[in-house]
Write an enzyme that holds these catalytic residues in place. Structure first.
Site, PDB file in Angstrom:
ATOM      1  N   GLU A 286       0.649  -1.333  -0.002  1.00 26.59           N
ATOM      2  CA  GLU A 286      -0.043   0.028   0.058  1.00 26.59           C
ATOM      3  C   GLU A 286       0.761   1.392  -0.056  1.00 26.59           C
ATOM      4  O   GLU A 286       0.274   2.402   0.273  1.00 26.59           O
ATOM      5  CB  GLU A 286      -0.770   0.100   1.027  1.00 26.59           C
ATOM      6  N   GLY A 287       2.173   1.113  -0.071  1.00 30.27           N
ATOM      7  CA  GLY A 287       3.096   2.374  -0.009  1.00 30.27           C
ATOM      8  C   GLY A 287       3.305   2.633   1.625  1.00 30.27           C
ATOM      9  O   GLY A 287       3.935   3.684   1.858  1.00 30.27           O
TER      10      GLY A 287
END
Lengths: 319, 319
Positions: A286-287
């Site tokens: 998800e970063g």
């Protein structure tokens, strides 16, 4: 990189009220940022986290602890502000954009066919280049895609060789049998595409996936537009490795946000000579790890631009 | 620690939309915070960085790269918002308080006399306890004091023994001769106070300094009032080591903010079994590494409190 901007940062750092080098990597980061932003005073005013989401045919082979449907469910969660990345972006003022890479239509299972056609791979890279549209000054590349740590392992093995098992980890948390299925899928993919994996882009097309292509495009576009990049975890780093395979300096405008708990990531960082900013055993994607590392970059800029010089503060210099 | 609050955090973590454990140390931090704040939902609403400033007679022995006058000059810089710590606090919304521990009157040179009288040491510890007054929910302990890495080395050597040279580093950036002067000062202090260093508080009084006593007081008060603590670098960790020498569990409510570049810090963290959150080669003091680590704690709380559960987000669970 802009050497004049880097020199300007170095000159100012030497004047700030601290012993030379006492801010450690924060000083390196300020200089790196200025060099790639091509301006003497670096900024982190418009940081953006880009999440590239892909769906993978190989997910049907039981390589994830979660059903493939979770990819699209998580896209809804990102939109609703419910995921981890939303909280991190909210806490530190980072923008967030999610790129849905045709998740309604998974790529073919790469143990049977190439994941993408040439046209599709090129179009997806071009779409990834859109990530920096709109005045971004720091880009975090992250991803979502059930099954994509298996894809990352396949791509890493194709690019760097070695024992497949060394590139495979537990991903979302599969058990020993799940790991065995991941290894088997990667080995089958390498065998299916044997003889066609020497060209890194061809490897990306065959044993990669859409978020990998898009991340490659985003990193390239950022380089051209003077936007430094923070790479998230194993999947994003594997995507970056494709560019590195063409040119070892292709990632000079990138920093590794963190070292994830995923087994292959440490190996990959070492191969790419990327030194992670954080090491917190995160393995979410998800970063998230990259986004958290932006705090380090923000601190570097805040110190570099906000501190007084010895002369301004009337502090005695080294005696 | 409050086990019920910790259990409440664990139960909620298991429901949040991520694979179990995927946020790594962020999950541990959320649980630790709740346990010591004694509430089921941890907060970082009022974090405070406390800088304890001391002046040291041993500074006259050429143990620092900077003149002793810098200690008080830096106090002015903190007040004027000109130092690194001001920028970090500003960037992340942390409060900052500076405690001037009679810097106009340096402690006696500890190679000749005890640094503090018993009454002075006790009063300084009590003053340090004031750090958490006013509703702080997370405390960072930092310091300023030209010469104080030499004091930290003396204290560490007194508490843990071993080769003095292993506890001595470059501090603000002294050269080889400066390191030799630091080693000589520590050895002279240990010899001068030989036979009187077995009691950790007596070691603190004799070969410590005021900021060390105040940090010890602050950590103790935080424990009693349910305020978790982030310890900054070598000096703050050496101060914390005094409490650890009395009771190995005395620092359970503390986390090491970072591992500094100062040589002795790594050894000290290992002895105290503290695992640093950051490792960025910082060696500035001022609470800077600890303050930056608050971003990790903030992210942990933001994720824990803000994420949706699988049920809320209608995301499929592990299959």
């Amino acid at each position: 990189p802009d050497e004049a901007s880097a020199a300007s940062v170095r000159a100012r750092e030497a004047e700030l009220i601290k012993p030379a080098g006492a801010l450690g990597r924060l000083e390196e980061i300020a200089e790196w940022l200025a060099a790639w932003q091509r301006k003497p005073t670096p900024t982190v005013d418009r940081p953006l986290v880009a999440i590239f989401a892909g769906a993978h045919g190989v997910a049907a082979r039981g390589v994830s602890a979660y059903p493939a449907a979770v990819t699209r469910q998580m896209l809804d969660a990102f939109s609703s502000g419910q995921a981890a990345i939303n909280q991190i972006c909210g806490a530190f003022g980072l923008g967030l954009k999610v790129f849905d890479l045709a998740t309604e239509k998974p790529t073919p299972d790469f143990t049977e066919d190439a994941a993408m056609t040439e046209a599709e791979c090129a179009a997806t890279m071009a779409y990834g280049m859109e990530a920096i549209a709109g005045g971004v000054d720091l880009l975090v590349v992250g991803e979502m895609g059930i099954g994509n740590t298996t894809v990352a392992s396949a791509l890493a093995a194709a690019l760097f060789g070695g024992d497949v098992a060394d590139w495979v980890g537990r991903g979302t948390g599969v058990d020993e049998e799940g790991v065995a299925r991941k290894v088997a899928a990667v080995e089958a993919a390498l065998e299916r595409h044997a003889g066609n994996l020497d060209d890194p882009l061809e490897a990306l097309r065959r044993v990669g996936g859409r978020e990998f292509a898009a991340i490659g495009g985003a990193i390239l576009a950022a380089r051209l537009e003077g936007v430094p990049v923070v790479i998230d975890g194993f999947v994003a780093t594997a995507a970056a490795a494709v560019l590195h395979a063409y040119d070892a300096s292709a990632l000079a405008h990138c920093v590794a946000g963190h070292k994830s708990a995923e087994a292959g990531h440490k190996r990959l960082l070492k191969r790419l000579e990327l030194k992670p900013l954080l090491d917190l055993d995160m393995r979410l994607g998800e970063g998230s790890g990259g986004a958290l590392a932006v705090t380090i970059v923000k601190a570097a800029v805040a110190c570099h631009t906000g501190m007084a010089t010895f002369a301004e503060a009337a502090v005695s210099e080294k005696g």
